[in-house]
Every structure is written in structure tokens, then in C-alpha cells.
Design a protein around this motif. Structure first.
Motif, short mmCIF file in Angstrom:
data_model
loop_
_atom_site.label_atom_id
_atom_site.label_comp_id
_atom_site.label_asym_id
_atom_site.label_seq_id
_atom_site.Cartn_x
_atom_site.Cartn_y
_atom_site.Cartn_z
N SER A 9 -3.36 0.06 -0.22
CA SER A 9 -4.24 1.19 -0.61
C SER A 9 -3.93 2.37 -0.79
O SER A 9 -3.79 2.96 -1.46
CB SER A 9 -5.08 1.50 0.66
OG SER A 9 -4.26 1.24 1.79
N ASP A 10 -2.27 2.82 -0.11
CA ASP A 10 -1.93 3.87 -0.52
C ASP A 10 -1.10 4.04 -2.21
O ASP A 10 -1.29 4.79 -2.50
CB ASP A 10 0.09 3.84 0.71
CG ASP A 10 -1.22 4.97 1.48
OD1 ASP A 10 -2.06 5.51 2.08
OD2 ASP A 10 0.36 4.78 2.83
N GLN A 11 -0.70 2.68 -2.89
CA GLN A 11 0.28 2.72 -3.38
C GLN A 11 -1.64 2.73 -4.74
O GLN A 11 -0.96 3.52 -5.74
CB GLN A 11 0.86 0.96 -4.06
CG GLN A 11 1.42 1.56 -4.88
CD GLN A 11 2.60 2.53 -5.20
OE1 GLN A 11 3.62 2.40 -4.20
NE2 GLN A 11 2.09 2.85 -6.12
N ARG A 12 -2.31 2.34 -4.36
CA ARG A 12 -3.77 2.74 -5.37
C ARG A 12 -3.74 4.09 -5.62
O ARG A 12 -4.34 4.65 -6.64
CB ARG A 12 -4.32 1.91 -5.20
CG ARG A 12 -4.53 0.11 -5.26
CD ARG A 12 -6.39 -0.66 -5.75
NE ARG A 12 -6.77 -0.73 -3.75
CZ ARG A 12 -6.37 -1.31 -2.52
NH1 ARG A 12 -5.29 -2.43 -2.88
NH2 ARG A 12 -7.03 -1.49 -1.61
N LEU A 13 -4.18 4.86 -4.73
CA LEU A 13 -4.02 5.93 -4.50
C LEU A 13 -3.39 7.12 -5.42
O LEU A 13 -3.85 7.70 -5.49
CB LEU A 13 -4.43 6.63 -3.04
CG LEU A 13 -4.75 8.04 -3.33
CD1 LEU A 13 -6.09 8.19 -3.53
CD2 LEU A 13 -4.35 8.52 -1.39
N ILE A 14 -2.06 6.66 -5.22
CA ILE A 14 -0.73 7.07 -6.01
C ILE A 14 -1.70 6.52 -7.66
O ILE A 14 -1.06 8.01 -7.87
CB ILE A 14 0.34 7.12 -5.33
CG1 ILE A 14 0.60 7.49 -4.13
CG2 ILE A 14 1.70 7.37 -5.93
CD1 ILE A 14 1.88 7.52 -3.72
N THR A 15 -1.70 5.82 -7.77
CA THR A 15 -1.53 5.54 -8.99
C THR A 15 -2.72 5.91 -9.77
O THR A 15 -2.64 6.43 -10.47
CB THR A 15 -1.53 4.07 -9.26
OG1 THR A 15 -0.83 3.09 -8.33
CG2 THR A 15 -1.28 3.25 -10.71
N THR A 16 -3.74 5.83 -8.82
CA THR A 16 -5.52 6.49 -9.32
C THR A 16 -4.80 7.93 -9.54
O THR A 16 -5.63 8.59 -10.87
CB THR A 16 -6.27 6.27 -7.90
OG1 THR A 16 -6.59 4.95 -8.19
CG2 THR A 16 -7.66 7.15 -8.74
N VAL A 17 -4.56 8.76 -8.35
CA VAL A 17 -4.29 9.93 -8.86
C VAL A 17 -3.45 10.29 -10.10
O VAL A 17 -3.27 11.09 -11.28
CB VAL A 17 -4.13 10.63 -7.67
CG1 VAL A 17 -3.49 12.10 -7.63
CG2 VAL A 17 -4.76 10.90 -6.57
#
Length: 328
Positions: A9-17
Motif C-alpha cells: 500500500s505504501d508503494q502504491r501511494l508513492i507510485t500514485t503521487v
């Protein structure tokens, strides 16, 4: 934290941002609002995206620039860097003679130069200048740095962008504080100029100038059409500046062919940074257009008033020719 140690979930947030900021051209404020996080967390996630390889940034040569010419020009003038822009294709539909279009292209390249020059530890200085104003729409991302106004405002047209607008807009991009004041670039007389310089907002802003580490300025020759101040000077002031040997000005700071400060005529009415203050700034990026500015650019470079230069091919060739360098 290494990328493999991040939860999905953290990695998805970084990628999304990162995707929304770099590919969708959304602002940090907009991303933060939509995702329900702070703008500072967005900035940290973008830093992590670069540090962990989610985002890889490559600095390419400025489009339309002549690297070989720029290298020779920097060497000939003793500059940190020189970027020479080919403006021959600007306004290919009959717009080539429009100085606004040419300034916009130089401003686009100057924005790239500024992005490369400035870091989070710097303080940015910006004055009243048409070429600097032309750079502003191209600023997409700046570190969180303070922005300091270097001169009073001058607007010759109703839609002209002033130094107040430039500083406000740059601070909005960077997210840093704006140190600005409301005063004209040219006061009505010498006594009014002295009074204005003592005003708290102006004095407080000018006290920040020694902290400036990077500035972007326009370089103007003292001739009709080559300086926005020329038409504002009286006949007596023109004569006084001529006797004093003025060849040009940077944001109202006048100097002669040796780069020495000139205090005469309209120079006494200007609310602006001085030549000594400009010389003390570690990286002053000058923007200049046209061979009519050959003498003033050479003087500014020789005196350490500019450290970097963004200019067109015609001006570069005139400068190289004067230095005995090949222009091809």
C-alpha cells in the motif's frame, strides 16, 4: 527506506503521487487535497520516489540550444555556463519579428537553467524584467526556497507582469516564503526614492538580498528599445548617464563599460538592487536578447555582475567575434 521494505500500500501511494505529479502535471497542493495527506508528505513521497528509483530524472540539453557555442561563449567570457538558443524557428508563421515570442523562448530555456541551478539550500532573487516575467509560465517545480524581490515594480502595459507578480508566482511554485514590497521601480524624484527606500517593507526586503544565492535577471543596453527604463528618463538624465559612461543596466543597476556602478540621472530614482549586491550573489543568471546588447553583456560578465548567460545565437556570435572566437 529501500523499496523492497515498503508495504504494497505504501508503494502504491508513492507510485500514485509520482505519476500524478510527473506525468499528469498536478500540483503538490492538488495531490495532497485529493489524497487527504499534507503537501509536505507529498514532497517527502516524491523525494523517496527519486531516491528509490521509482522516478529517474535525466537532464537533457535544452531544446534548440547550441551546446558547442555555449561552451565557447562561457570560456570566452569567464562564465559558469552559457546557453545559446536558436530563435530562427520562433514564430514561423510570421511571428519571428515579435520580441515577445523571442523573449518567451529565452524564458523557457532560462527556466530549465534555473531548475538545474537551484537547490533546497538556496534563496532565489527576482527583479522587474520582461525576460524574467517570460520565464515564469515555464516554472513547474522549485525546491522549497525563499524568494526575494530585487526591485520595485514596473508595468508599461496594463497586462504587464511586475516584480511583485513574479515573486508571488515563484513562491507559489516553490512553496517557500515571499519577501516582497509594493513600490515603483522608478520614483518621481531623488527625494521620493530616498523616502521609499526607508519604508519598513522595502528596507526589510532589501535586508534579505545578502541571503540571495541564485538570481535571474534581464540585461538591458542603454539605448532606445533595449531597456524598459530608457523611455522613462528625461533628456537631462540621458545626458547625465551619457557623460557618466553608462552602457546598460540590470534591473535598474546602471554600469559602464568596465562594469563600474553609475550613479547619475534616472539611476538616482530607481528602487532596486545595486551592482555591489549583484556581484555578491553567487549565481546570477542573465538573460539577454540581440546583438545590440553585446557591449553591456561583455561588461556585465567581465565585472562579475552575471555568472551565467542565456542568449540568442546572434548575440552569442557578436560576443564571440569580439573575443576573437570562431562563431560557426
Amino acid at each position: 527506506m529501500p523499496r523492497s521494505d515498503r508495504s504494497p500500500s505504501d508503494q502504491r501511494l508513492i507510485t500514485t503521487v509520482a505519476r500524478r505529479y510527473y506525468l499528469d502535471d498536478e500540483s503538490k497542493v492538488q495531490i495532497a487535497s485529493d489524497l487527504g495527506i499534507s503537501r509536505f508528505k507529498v514532497a517527502r513521497l516524491l523525494d523517496e520516489a527519486r531516491a528509490t528509483g521509482v522516478v529517474r530524472i535525466e537532464i537533457a540539453p535544452e531544446a534548440g540550444s547550441d551546446e558547442a557555442r555555449g561552451d565557447r561563449l562561457a570560456s570566452a567570457l569567464g562564465l559558469t555556463r552559457a546557453v545559446v538558443v536558436d530563435l530562427s524557428l520562433v514564430g514561423s508563421r510570421g511571428e519571428a519579428a515579435d520580441p515577445r515570442a523571442r523573449r518567451r523562448e529565452l524564458g523557457r530555456v532560462a527556466a530549465h537553467v534555473l531548475h538545474q541551478a537551484i537547490g533546497p539550500q538556496d534563496v532565489l532573487g527576482l527583479p522587474s524584467s520582461r525576460t524574467v516575467a517570460a520565464m515564469m509560465p515555464e516554472l513547474r517545480d522549485l525546491p522549497r526556497v525563499p524568494v526575494v524581490q530585487l526591485s520595485g515594480a514596473l508595468a508599461l502595459d496594463s497586462d504587464e507582469v511586475t516584480s511583485v507578480d513574479v515573486v508571488r508566482d515563484a513562491a507559489r511554485v516553490s512553496g517557500g516564503p515571499a519577501h516582497q514590497f509594493y513600490a515603483p521601480l522608478v520614483a518621481t524624484d531623488r527625494a521620493s526614492a530616498r523616502m521609499l527606500r526607508r519604508q519598513p517593507s522595502i528596507a526589510d526586503t532589501f535586508a534579505k538580498i545578502p541571503e540571495v544565492t541564485v538570481a535571474v535577471v534581464g540585461v538591458g543596453a542603454w539605448a532606445p528599445g533595449e531597456s524598459t527604463l530608457y523611455a522613462l528618463a528625461t533628456d537631462a538624465e540621458h545626458r547625465a548617464l551619457s557623460r557618466a559612461g553608462a552602457v546598460g543596466e540590470i534591473s535598474g543597476a546602471f554600469f559602464d563599460a568596465d562594469g563600474a556602478a553609475v550613479h547619475a540621472g534616472i539611476a538616482d530614482r530607481v528602487i532596486s538592487v545595486g551592482t555591489d549586491q549583484l556581484r555578491a550573489i553567487p549565481d546570477v543568471i542573465g538573460i539577454a536578447l540581440g546583438p545590440a546588447r553585446t557591449e553591456v553583456v561583455r561588461a556585465a560578465a567581465g565585472a562579475g555582475l552575471v555568472d551565467s548567460l542565456v542568449c540568442d545565437v546572434e548575440l552569442a556570435d557578436a560576443l564571440l567575434d569580439g573575443a576573437g572566437e570562431p562563431t560557426g
